[in-house]
Scaffold this active site. Structure first.
Site, PDB file in Angstrom:
ATOM      1  N   HIS A   1       0.793  -1.228   0.000  1.00 46.99           N
ATOM      2  CA  HIS A   1       0.000   0.000   0.000  1.00 46.99           C
ATOM      3  C   HIS A   1       0.828   1.282   0.000  1.00 46.99           C
ATOM      4  CE1 HIS A   1       1.031  -0.163   4.251  1.00 46.99           C
ATOM      5  NE2 HIS A   1       0.702   1.112   4.332  1.00 46.99           N
TER       6      HIS A   1
HETATM    7  C1  UD1 Z   1      -1.854   5.378   6.189  1.00 53.07           C
HETATM    8  C2  UD1 Z   1      -0.541   5.821   6.823  1.00 53.07           C
HETATM    9  C3  UD1 Z   1       0.508   4.746   6.625  1.00 53.07           C
HETATM   10  C4  UD1 Z   1       0.017   3.408   7.122  1.00 53.07           C
HETATM   11  C5  UD1 Z   1      -1.306   3.090   6.452  1.00 53.07           C
HETATM   12  C6  UD1 Z   1      -1.865   1.774   6.926  1.00 53.07           C
HETATM   13  C7  UD1 Z   1      -0.028   8.226   6.779  1.00 53.07           C
HETATM   14  C8  UD1 Z   1       0.768   9.274   6.108  1.00 53.07           C
HETATM   15  N1  UD1 Z   1      -0.035   7.036   6.179  1.00 53.07           N
HETATM   16  O1  UD1 Z   1      -1.647   5.259   4.794  1.00 53.07           O
HETATM   17  O2  UD1 Z   1       1.667   5.098   7.346  1.00 53.07           O
HETATM   18  O3  UD1 Z   1       0.965   2.416   6.819  1.00 53.07           O
HETATM   19  O4  UD1 Z   1      -2.227   4.143   6.756  1.00 53.07           O
HETATM   20  O5  UD1 Z   1      -3.060   1.452   6.298  1.00 53.07           O
HETATM   21  O6  UD1 Z   1      -0.611   8.486   7.813  1.00 53.07           O
HETATM   22  N2  UD1 Z   1      -9.087   4.848   2.339  1.00 53.07           N
HETATM   23  C9  UD1 Z   1     -10.316   4.232   2.347  1.00 53.07           C
HETATM   24  N3  UD1 Z   1     -10.840   3.860   3.557  1.00 53.07           N
HETATM   25  C10 UD1 Z   1     -10.205   4.067   4.732  1.00 53.07           C
HETATM   26  C11 UD1 Z   1      -8.954   4.696   4.710  1.00 53.07           C
HETATM   27  C12 UD1 Z   1      -8.405   5.070   3.519  1.00 53.07           C
HETATM   28  O7  UD1 Z   1     -10.918   4.017   1.308  1.00 53.07           O
HETATM   29  O8  UD1 Z   1     -10.739   3.696   5.789  1.00 53.07           O
HETATM   30  C13 UD1 Z   1      -8.492   5.224   1.034  1.00 53.07           C
HETATM   31  C14 UD1 Z   1      -8.786   6.650   0.637  1.00 53.07           C
HETATM   32  O9  UD1 Z   1      -8.938   6.675  -0.733  1.00 53.07           O
HETATM   33  C15 UD1 Z   1      -7.524   7.382   1.014  1.00 53.07           C
HETATM   34  C16 UD1 Z   1      -6.472   6.326   0.780  1.00 53.07           C
HETATM   35  O10 UD1 Z   1      -7.083   5.088   1.121  1.00 53.07           O
HETATM   36  O11 UD1 Z   1      -7.323   8.533   0.274  1.00 53.07           O
HETATM   37  C17 UD1 Z   1      -5.242   6.533   1.610  1.00 53.07           C
HETATM   38  O12 UD1 Z   1      -5.571   6.659   2.990  1.00 53.07           O
HETATM   39  P1  UD1 Z   1      -4.585   7.495   3.973  1.00 53.07           P
HETATM   40  O13 UD1 Z   1      -5.054   7.372   5.363  1.00 53.07           O
HETATM   41  O14 UD1 Z   1      -4.402   8.871   3.407  1.00 53.07           O
HETATM   42  O15 UD1 Z   1      -3.215   6.776   3.804  1.00 53.07           O
HETATM   43  P2  UD1 Z   1      -2.852   5.235   3.782  1.00 53.07           P
HETATM   44  O16 UD1 Z   1      -2.300   4.918   2.460  1.00 53.07           O
HETATM   45  O17 UD1 Z   1      -3.965   4.390   4.304  1.00 53.07           O
END
Ligand code: UD1
Length: 360
Positions: free
Chosen positions: A206
Site C-alpha cells: 500500500h
Molecule cells: C496510512 C498511513 C501509513 C500506514 C497506512 C496503513 C499516513 C501518512 N499514512 O496510509 O503510514 O501504513 O495508513 O493502512 O498516515 N481509504 C479508504 N478507507 C479508509 C482509509 C483510507 O478508502 O478507511 C483510502 C482513501 O482513498 C484514502 C487512501 O485510502 O485517500 C489513503 O488513505 P490514507 O489514510 O491517506 O493513507 P494510507 O495509504 O492508508
C-alpha cells in the site's frame, strides 16, 4: 492520571489496545480516554479492529476522513485542540508514524500538554516517505519517547535528544500478538479460502512509492507472476491499492494472474491467522516485518530500506526493493530453506504496556 490515547489509522489500533487495557487494569491510577481521529473509517480498516482487539469504542470521534496530507493533518489539529482544552489530560499518548500521530503531538506541545510517543526513534532515512517526516517531527516535540529497540535510542541521541526523554520499553505490537495468537486460531479464514498451513504466501502492498507509480507496481507484478505460479499468493488489498490498480490500468493484468488471490482487507484476528500460517510473506508494511520476525516466518520487504533494521539483523526480514530478479531469487531461496525460526528480540515479550505505564 487522565490520559488521552490517540488512534487514527489501521496500524494504530494494535498498539493502543494493550496500553488502554493495562490502564483499565490499574483503574485507581489511570483514567484512559480513547480519541479516534477518523483518518481510517471503513469498517474493514477500523471498526473490526475494535472488536478483535477488545479496544473500547472511542470516547470521542473526530471524523476527519481522507484528504491531502496538509488538509488531513490540519483537520485533525483543528478538531483535536478543543478536545485537549476541554479534557485537560495529564498525558496524551500517540503511537506510530501516521498523520494522526504528528497532528495530535503538535497540538499538545503548543498547548503545553505532555505528550508521549510510542514507537519512537525508528528511522528509514528516506525523507520521501511521509511516515519518516511524521517520525522525525513527533520525536523532536514529544516529552517522552518510548522506543522498541536500542537502535532507536541511538537514532534519537544522534539527533540531539537528551537521554532523560528516552525510555527503551520494547515493542508494543508484540503485546497484541502474544495476547491474540491463540485466539486467532479459531478464525475460519484459511478454511474459507481453501488454504492449508505453509502452502501459500501472503502479500500486502500500500505504500504510495509502490502502488501509485505504474513502473514500480509493474515490476512488482512481474515478480508476483513468477512466484504465484509456484505458490498461491493471497493479497488482502488496501483501499488505496484497489483504487490505483484501476487508475493505472493494471486491472486486467492482475485478474489474469491465476495464483494471485485478491481479497478484502482483513480484521486483526483473521489477518493474524492468515499470515501466521503462511510459508512466506511479501509486504511493504512496517509492522508486518516485526510480526513475521517474532513468528519466524520469512518476510520479503518490497522497499529499498527499513526503519526496523533489527528485523533484518535478528529477525526474518529481507529487504528486496522492487527489482523482479531480486524479489524472485530471494523468494525461491526462502521457500527452499528449512523450517521456521521464531526469534526472541530483547523486550519484545508482551509486557511493553506495563513498562509504558510505569514510566508515565
Ligand atoms: C496510512 C498511513 C501509513 C500506514 C497506512 C496503513 C499516513 C501518512 N499514512 O496510509 O503510514 O501504513 O495508513 O493502512 O498516515 N481509504 C479508504 N478507507 C479508509 C482509509 C483510507 O478508502 O478507511 C483510502 C482513501 O482513498 C484514502 C487512501 O485510502 O485517500 C489513503 O488513505 P490514507 O489514510 O491517506 O493513507 P494510507 O495509504 O492508508
Amino acid at each position: 492520571m487522565d490520559v488521552i490515547n490517540v488512534v487514527g489509522a489501521r496500524p494504530n489500533f494494535m498498539k493502543v489496545a494493550p496500553i488502554v487495557e493495562a490502564m483499565k487494569r490499574r483503574k485507581r491510577e489511570f483514567t484512559p480516554l480513547v480519541v479516534h481521529t477518523g483518518q481510517h473509517y471503513d469498517a474493514a480498516m477500523s471498526d473490526s479492529f475494535f472488536r478483535d482487539l477488545d479496544l473500547p469504542q472511542p470516547d470521542i470521534h473526530l471524523g476527519v476522513g481522507s484528504s491531502s496530507h496538509a488538509a488531513q493533518t490540519a483537520a485533525i489539529m483543528e478538531r483535536f485542540e478543543p478536545v485537549v482544552l476541554r479534557e485537560q489530560p495529564d498525558w496524551v499518548v500517540v503511537v506510530g508514524d501516521v498523520n494522526s500521530t504528528l497532528a495530535c503531538a503538535l497540538v499538545c506541545v503548543k498547548l503545553g500538554v505532555k505528550v508521549a510517543h510510542v514507537e519512537a526513534g525508528l528511522r528509514s532515512r528516506d525523507r520521501t516517505m511521509p511516515e519518516e517526516i511524521n517520525r522525525l517531527l513527533t520525536d523532536q516535540i514529544a516529552d517522552l519517547l518510548f522506543t522498541p529497540s536500542a537502535d532507536a535510542d541511538e537514532n534519537l541521541r544522534a539527533e540531539g535528544i537528551p537521554q532523560e526523554r528516552i525510555r527503551l520499553v520494547g515493542n508494543i505490537m508484540i503485546d497484541s500478538l502474544h495476547k491474540h495468537l491463540e485466539r486467532s486460531r479459531q478464525s475460519s479464514i484459511k478454511t474459507q479460502l481453501g488454504l492449508t498451513d505453509e502452502n501459500y504466501a501472503v502479500l500486502t502492498l500500500h505504500r504510495p512509492a509502490n502502488v501509485d507509480e505504474l513502473a514500480v507496481f509493474g515490476r512488482i507484478l512481474d515478480a508476483l507472476e513468477k512466484i504465484s505460479e509456484q505458490l498461491p499468493v493471497v493479497f488482502p488489498i488496501h483501499p488505496r491499492t484497489r483504487k490505483t490498480i484501476i487508475e493505472l490500468g493494471l486491472h486486467e493484468r492482475v485478474a489474469a494472474m491465476k495464483g494471485l488471490r485478491l481479497i478484502d482487507p482483513l480484521g486483526y484476528l483473521d489477518f493474524l491467522s492468515l499470515y501466521s500460517g503462511a510459508r512466506l510473506v511479501l509486504t511493504d508494511s512496517g509492522g508486518i516485518q516485526e510480526e513475521t520476525s517474532v513468528l519466524g516466518i520469512p518476510c520479503l520487504t518490497l522497499r529499498e530500506n527499513t526503519e526496523r533494521p533489527i528485523t533484518v539483523t535478528m529477525g526474518t526480514n529481507m529487504i528486496v526493493g522492487s527489482d523482479p530478479a531480486r524479489i524472485i531469487a530471494t523468494a525461491f531461496t526462502a521457500l527452499n530453506e528449512r523450517a521456521r525460526r521464531p526469534v526472541n528480540i530483547p523486550l519484545w515479550d508482551g509486557h511493553t504496556a506495563e513498562r509504558i505505564l510505569a514510566a508515565l
